[in-house]
Design a protein around this motif. Sequence first.
Motif, PDB file in Angstrom:
ATOM      1  N   UNK A 129      -0.924  72.005  71.632  1.00 27.66           N
ATOM      2  CA  UNK A 129      -1.440  70.630  71.715  1.00 27.66           C
ATOM      3  C   UNK A 129      -2.934  70.665  71.997  1.00 27.66           C
ATOM      4  N   UNK A 130      -3.344  71.488  72.960  1.00 28.99           N
ATOM      5  CA  UNK A 130      -4.766  71.573  73.339  1.00 28.99           C
ATOM      6  C   UNK A 130      -5.614  72.036  72.167  1.00 28.99           C
ATOM      7  N   UNK A 131      -5.145  73.047  71.481  1.00 29.29           N
ATOM      8  CA  UNK A 131      -5.898  73.565  70.337  1.00 29.29           C
ATOM      9  C   UNK A 131      -6.077  72.466  69.277  1.00 29.29           C
ATOM     10  N   UNK A 191       8.550  70.979  66.051  1.00 29.61           N
ATOM     11  CA  UNK A 191       9.741  70.600  66.809  1.00 29.61           C
ATOM     12  C   UNK A 191       9.496  70.753  68.300  1.00 29.61           C
ATOM     13  N   UNK A 192      10.372  70.131  69.074  1.00 30.38           N
ATOM     14  CA  UNK A 192      10.179  70.106  70.523  1.00 30.38           C
ATOM     15  C   UNK A 192      10.278  71.492  71.156  1.00 30.38           C
ATOM     16  N   UNK A 193      11.255  72.275  70.743  1.00 29.95           N
ATOM     17  CA  UNK A 193      11.471  73.587  71.364  1.00 29.95           C
ATOM     18  C   UNK A 193      10.257  74.501  71.218  1.00 29.95           C
ATOM     19  N   UNK A 194       9.569  74.431  70.081  1.00 30.20           N
ATOM     20  CA  UNK A 194       8.418  75.313  69.840  1.00 30.20           C
ATOM     21  C   UNK A 194       7.088  74.688  70.286  1.00 30.20           C
ATOM     22  N   UNK A 195       7.125  73.471  70.751  1.00 30.53           N
ATOM     23  CA  UNK A 195       5.914  72.785  71.201  1.00 30.53           C
ATOM     24  C   UNK A 195       5.375  73.450  72.458  1.00 30.53           C
ATOM     25  N   UNK A 196       4.060  73.670  72.497  1.00 30.93           N
ATOM     26  CA  UNK A 196       3.427  74.242  73.683  1.00 30.93           C
ATOM     27  C   UNK A 196       2.192  73.434  74.061  1.00 30.93           C
ATOM     28  N   UNK A 197       1.835  73.504  75.316  1.00 30.29           N
ATOM     29  CA  UNK A 197       0.599  72.863  75.776  1.00 30.29           C
ATOM     30  C   UNK A 197      -0.586  73.512  75.077  1.00 30.29           C
ATOM     31  N   UNK A 198      -0.534  74.814  74.886  1.00 30.33           N
ATOM     32  CA  UNK A 198      -1.607  75.529  74.196  1.00 30.33           C
ATOM     33  C   UNK A 198      -1.807  74.977  72.779  1.00 30.33           C
ATOM     34  N   UNK A 242      -9.219  71.647  76.391  1.00 34.76           N
ATOM     35  CA  UNK A 242      -8.655  72.782  77.115  1.00 34.76           C
ATOM     36  C   UNK A 242      -7.272  72.452  77.683  1.00 34.76           C
ATOM     37  N   UNK A 243      -6.464  73.488  77.874  1.00 31.69           N
ATOM     38  CA  UNK A 243      -5.142  73.301  78.486  1.00 31.69           C
ATOM     39  C   UNK A 243      -5.277  72.657  79.863  1.00 31.69           C
ATOM     40  N   UNK A 244      -6.322  73.023  80.573  1.00 28.39           N
ATOM     41  CA  UNK A 244      -6.501  72.490  81.920  1.00 28.39           C
ATOM     42  C   UNK A 244      -6.669  70.970  81.900  1.00 28.39           C
ATOM     43  N   UNK A 245      -7.254  70.440  80.843  1.00 25.03           N
ATOM     44  CA  UNK A 245      -7.392  68.978  80.719  1.00 25.03           C
ATOM     45  C   UNK A 245      -6.013  68.342  80.639  1.00 25.03           C
ATOM     46  N   UNK A 246      -5.146  68.928  79.833  1.00 23.09           N
ATOM     47  CA  UNK A 246      -3.791  68.388  79.691  1.00 23.09           C
ATOM     48  C   UNK A 246      -3.049  68.497  81.009  1.00 23.09           C
ATOM     49  N   UNK A 247      -3.085  69.650  81.636  1.00 22.42           N
ATOM     50  CA  UNK A 247      -2.359  69.833  82.898  1.00 22.42           C
ATOM     51  C   UNK A 247      -2.929  68.972  84.028  1.00 22.42           C
ATOM     52  N   UNK A 248      -4.185  68.602  83.930  1.00 16.75           N
ATOM     53  CA  UNK A 248      -4.781  67.728  84.947  1.00 16.75           C
ATOM     54  C   UNK A 248      -4.156  66.335  84.849  1.00 16.75           C
ATOM     55  N   UNK A 249      -3.795  65.921  83.615  1.00 17.94           N
ATOM     56  CA  UNK A 249      -3.295  64.570  83.411  1.00 17.94           C
ATOM     57  C   UNK A 249      -1.774  64.482  83.307  1.00 17.94           C
ATOM     58  N   UNK A 250      -1.116  65.552  82.862  1.00 19.40           N
ATOM     59  CA  UNK A 250       0.339  65.570  82.698  1.00 19.40           C
ATOM     60  C   UNK A 250       0.885  66.872  83.279  1.00 19.40           C
TER      61      UNK A 250
END
Length: 190
Positions: A40-42, A31-38, A47-55
């Motif tokens: 998604x990255x896993x 669900x959306x509330x429990x969704x984390x970048x961590x 890496x999380x940094x890849x996601x944060x670099x693009x979004x």
Amino acid sequence: MTDDRRLGRPRSEATRKAILVAALEELDERGYAALTIDGIARRAGCGKQTIYRWWPSKADVVLEALLERADTTIAIPDEGSLSDDLLAFLTATFRQRGQRPTLIGLMAHALLDPVFATEFKEKFLFKRRAALRVILDRAAARGEIAADADIELLMDVVYGVLWYRLLLDHAPLDEPAGNRLATLLVRAAR
């Protein structure tokens, strides 16, 4: 002269797709509330940094993932009449009601973040309105819509019902609701 290109390595299309797929899978499972970048990255194997670099946020990742999903799941029907086109469009749109928590999360984020609000409106809300406009414009060309009909207001009725029911959950967004809404719009358009 300014250069609008981002610095750093260019996006890998395979990684981008893996991230978007991972975001949708995480949404479906958590669900959306429990969704984390961590999370998604896993799942995406990056890496999380890849996601944060693009979004800049999870909302931005989810928005892009939903846009790609909507392009493949909600087509612009051409059934030959306004009534049939609206029914097909609304049935496909309301079939996505399982995304209610995600859409509410994105709307909440848009209310709090003006930059994201602009992206959400332009890339998601206005794109869905443009799809409905194709249906209404085609019907107008066939003479099924009165010349003085307010197309913008007709679209507001559709999306007003959709968002009101999504946000308040007071009545179903199902096929019978889509049928009634299509009938209402056809009557109003004449």
